[in-house]
Scaffold this motif. Structure first.
Motif, PDB file in Angstrom:
ATOM      1  N   LYS A 125       0.859  -1.184   0.000  1.00 41.09           N
ATOM      2  CA  LYS A 125       0.000   0.000   0.000  1.00 41.09           C
ATOM      3  C   LYS A 125       0.893   1.231   0.000  1.00 41.09           C
ATOM      4  N   VAL A 126       0.735   2.053  -1.043  1.00 39.79           N
ATOM      5  CA  VAL A 126       1.594   3.220  -1.224  1.00 39.79           C
ATOM      6  C   VAL A 126       0.738   4.478  -1.117  1.00 39.79           C
ATOM      7  N   ALA A 127       0.998   5.280  -0.095  1.00 37.06           N
ATOM      8  CA  ALA A 127       0.239   6.512   0.113  1.00 37.06           C
ATOM      9  C   ALA A 127       0.431   7.471  -1.053  1.00 37.06           C
ATOM     10  N   ALA A 128      -0.515   8.374  -1.210  1.00 32.67           N
ATOM     11  CA  ALA A 128      -0.404   9.402  -2.237  1.00 32.67           C
ATOM     12  C   ALA A 128       0.883  10.190  -2.040  1.00 32.67           C
ATOM     13  N   ALA A 129       1.478  10.635  -3.127  1.00 33.19           N
ATOM     14  CA  ALA A 129       2.686  11.464  -3.097  1.00 33.19           C
ATOM     15  C   ALA A 129       3.823  10.803  -2.327  1.00 33.19           C
ATOM     16  N   SER A 130       3.954   9.492  -2.490  1.00 34.34           N
ATOM     17  CA  SER A 130       5.049   8.788  -1.825  1.00 34.34           C
ATOM     18  C   SER A 130       5.530   7.640  -2.711  1.00 34.34           C
ATOM     19  N   ALA A 131       6.528   6.941  -2.234  1.00 36.68           N
ATOM     20  CA  ALA A 131       7.073   5.812  -2.980  1.00 36.68           C
ATOM     21  C   ALA A 131       7.375   4.680  -2.014  1.00 36.68           C
ATOM     22  N   ALA A 132       7.381   3.480  -2.553  1.00 38.21           N
ATOM     23  CA  ALA A 132       7.722   2.298  -1.762  1.00 38.21           C
ATOM     24  C   ALA A 132       8.669   1.438  -2.571  1.00 38.21           C
ATOM     25  N   ILE A 133       9.546   0.764  -1.870  1.00 36.24           N
ATOM     26  CA  ILE A 133      10.401  -0.240  -2.491  1.00 36.24           C
ATOM     27  C   ILE A 133      10.073  -1.554  -1.799  1.00 36.24           C
TER      28      ILE A 133
END
Length: 140
Positions: A125-133
């Motif tokens: 789950k990736v929040a708005a205006a963010s990034a995940a690896i």
């Protein structure tokens, strides 16, 4: 002299964490059609998938992304690049792995274990205006 780590440096560090290896084709499911981009590489015994949720401002939404990768085991972790309140113009308060990148010491960000998924996919789950690896161990 005195200097401060700019938000752009967080993006560079994020790609350094998830960008080493050979480019890999990966399938992601995004049924809500949220504006996301994903990059995948295979290296060092892992499949790394970097997901960027480009939505921001009013009406932006969290993206729930399912990653389907060949040879992926049930062990997966993720790390997030976030800005306070999803503010893409901020110059302060940005974190990677829950920690800032200091200008006078080591970065202390951490990977977080994802719950196991028995279907062979990894859900992030990736929040708005963010990034995940996402870092998924490969079968040996």
């Amino acid at each position: 002299g005195i200097f401060q780590i700019a938000p752009k440096a967080y993006g560079l560090k994020a790609f350094e964490l998830g960008g080493r290896g050979s480019v890999e084709a990966v399938k992601i499911a995004n049924p809500n059609r949220i504006n996301v981009t994903a990059y995948a590489v295979r290296g060092d015994g892992y499949l790394f998938v970097t997901i960027i949720n480009k939505t921001h401002g009013p009406g932006s939404r969290e993206a729930e992304v399912a990653i389907l990768g060949d040879g992926v085991t049930l062990h997966a972790e993720d790390i997030f690049l976030t800005a306070p309140n999803g503010d893409v113009t901020t110059r302060a308060g940005v974190t990677l792995g829950g920690a800032p990148i200091p200008n006078d010491g080591p970065w202390l960000g951490k990977w977080t274990a994802l719950p196991p998924d028995t279907t062979g996919q990894c859900v992030v789950k990736v929040a708005a205006a963010s990034a995940a690896i996402a870092r998924m161990a490969l079968e040996k």
